[in-house]
Design an enzyme around this catalytic site. Structure first.
Site, PDB file in Angstrom:
ATOM      1  N   GLU A  40       0.753  -1.175   0.011  1.00  0.00           N
ATOM      2  CA  GLU A  40      -0.065  -0.035   0.101  1.00  0.00           C
ATOM      3  C   GLU A  40       0.667   1.271   0.179  1.00  0.00           C
ATOM      4  O   GLU A  40       2.116   1.232   0.622  1.00  0.00           O
ATOM      5  CB  GLU A  40      -0.914   0.016   1.333  1.00  0.00           C
ATOM      6  N   LYS A 111      -9.743   2.122  -1.850  1.00  0.00           N
ATOM      7  CA  LYS A 111      -9.791   1.808  -0.304  1.00  0.00           C
ATOM      8  C   LYS A 111     -11.139   2.044   0.109  1.00  0.00           C
ATOM      9  O   LYS A 111     -11.485   3.510   0.134  1.00  0.00           O
ATOM     10  CB  LYS A 111      -8.803   2.031   0.257  1.00  0.00           C
ATOM     11  N   CYS A 146      -5.176  -3.132   3.436  1.00  0.00           N
ATOM     12  CA  CYS A 146      -4.589  -2.773   4.633  1.00  0.00           C
ATOM     13  C   CYS A 146      -5.929  -2.650   5.735  1.00  0.00           C
ATOM     14  O   CYS A 146      -6.074  -3.827   5.913  1.00  0.00           O
ATOM     15  CB  CYS A 146      -3.739  -1.529   4.750  1.00  0.00           C
TER      16      CYS A 146
HETATM   17  O1  LIG Z   1      -5.836  -1.497  10.933  1.00  0.00           O
HETATM   18  C1  LIG Z   1      -4.626  -1.579  11.474  1.00  0.00           C
HETATM   19  O2  LIG Z   1      -4.060  -1.718  12.595  1.00  0.00           O
HETATM   20  C2  LIG Z   1      -3.703  -0.609  10.681  1.00  0.00           C
HETATM   21  C3  LIG Z   1      -4.324  -0.048   9.199  1.00  0.00           C
HETATM   22  C4  LIG Z   1      -3.412   0.795   8.521  1.00  0.00           C
HETATM   23  O3  LIG Z   1      -2.189   1.060   8.764  1.00  0.00           O
HETATM   24  C5  LIG Z   1      -3.920   1.224   7.397  1.00  0.00           C
HETATM   25  O4  LIG Z   1      -4.888   0.946   6.835  1.00  0.00           O
HETATM   26  O5  LIG Z   1      -3.351   2.029   6.754  1.00  0.00           O
END
Ligand SMILES: O=C(O)CCC(=O)C(=O)O
Length: 264
Positions: A40, A111, A146
Site C-alpha cells: 500500500e 480503498k 490494509c
Molecule cells: O488496522 C490497522 O491496525 C492498520 C491499518 C493501517 O495502517 C492502514 O489501513 O493504513
C-alpha cells in the site's frame, strides 16, 4: 501459479522517484512469476500524511506509467499496490492498480475503509464505494487494502463476486502485527480462499512497519511469511485448492443471510 510479494522498505531519505525506479526494477527481476504484488502507498508511506497531497497523482500518472511498463517487461500480472490518487474533482483516494501482463490497467480499487479515525487517511481521503474483482487465468482476485482486512463483510462481498484469491497490499504498523497475521489467516479460513497480504518494511513518519508479508492457503495454513526486512516472498500456489476446499468442507454453503435483529 507463482506469486511474488515484494516487501519494500518505505523510508524517508529515498525520494519517490528513486523508489519508483527501484520498485520497477524489482518487479522486472520477478520474470517467471504469474502475479507480482506490491504494498500500500509505497510511493509516500501509508503514515506520511503530509505527503499524500504533495505526491498525489491521477490514475494515469507516473506510477501508472512506470508500473504498466514493468508489468509488460516482466510478462506478469502486477498488483502495483496503491497510490495516493487525485481524482478529477480534486478528491484524494487510496487507489490500488492492477495491470495485465501486456501493461493494460485491468482494475483500480479505491480503498473503502479509511484508517485513522479522526485524522490521517480518514480525513484526508475519500472512501471508495465499490468492491472490485479481477479475472486472471485460473483464479479471480478480490481486492482489499490494509485496514479493510478488519472488515469481513467486504471479503464476503468479494467472495460473492467470485473471488478466490484475496490480495491485500498494506502499510501495517509493527505495533499491531499480531492482528495482521491473525486477520490474514481468519479471512482465508472463513472465505476458503488464498490470502496474499503484502506489507512494507522500514520506518516512515515515525511508524515502524510490521513487514511479515504473508501467504495463506484456503485451509488457513501459512504457506510463506516474511520477516521484518525487505524481502521478495515467492510462492507456488495451486488455485484449484479453493474449489477442492469449498467442495470438501462446504461451510460457505451454510451461510444464513438476513438474520433478524435480537428482540427486546
Ligand atoms: O488496522 C490497522 O491496525 C492498520 C491499518 C493501517 O495502517 C492502514 O489501513 O493504513
Amino acid at each position: 501459479m507463482r506469486a511474488s510479494l515484494i516487501q519494500i522498505a518505505v523510508d524517508e531519505g529515498e525520494s519517490v522517484e528513486t523508489r519508483r525506479r527501484r520498485v520497477a526494477s524489482l518487479v522486472r527481476e520477478q520474470a517467471g512469476a504469474d502475479l507480482v504484488v506490491l504494498p500500500e502507498l509505497w510511493t509516500t508511506g501509508a503514515f506520511a500524511y503530509e505527503e499524500f497531497g504533495r505526491e498525489a497523482e491521477p490514475l494515469d500518472g507516473p506510477t501508472h506509467e512506470a508500473m504498466a511498463k514493468a508489468a509488460s517487461d516482466t510478462g506478469a500480472w502486477l498488483h502495483a499496490g496503491s497510490i495516493p490518487e487525485r481524482a478529477p474533482d480534486g478528491t484524494l483516494y487510496n487507489t490500488s492498480l492492477v495491470f495485465s501482463p501486456s501493461g493494460e490497467l485491468a482494475a483500480a480499487y479505491r480503498k473503502i475503509h479509511r484508517f485513522g479515525f479522526d485524522k490521517g487517511e480518514a480525513v484526508l481521503m475519500g472512501a471508495g464505494r465499490d468492491a472490485v474483482t479481477v479475472r486472471l487465468p485460473g483464479t479471480t482476485l478480490g481486492l482489499a487494502t490494509c485496514y479493510d482486512l478488519r472488515f469481513p463483510e467486504l471479503f464476503r462481498a468479494l467472495v460473492d463476486a467470485g473471488a478466490e484469491t484475496l490480495v491485500v497490499p498494506a502499510g501495517w504498523p509493527e505495533r499491531r502485527r499480531s492482528h495482521w497475521t491473525l486477520l490474514a489467516q481468519a479471512r482465508a479460513v472463513e472465505n476458503q480462499a488464498f490470502v496474499l497480504a503484502c506489507g512494507t518494511a522500514g520506518t516512515h513518519a515515525g511508524v515502524p512497519q510490521a513487514g511479515h508479508s504473508i501467504v495463506v492457503d484456503p485451509w488457513g495454513e501459512v504457506l510463506a511469511e516474511a520477516g521484518p526486512g525487505e524481502r521478495v516472498l515467492t510462492v507456488d500456489l495451486d488455485p484449484g485448492r479453493v474449489a477442492v476446499t469449498r467442495d470438501q468442507f462446504p461451510a460457505l454453503k451454510d451461510r444464513v443471510l438476513g438474520l433478524e435483529p435480537p428482540r427486546r
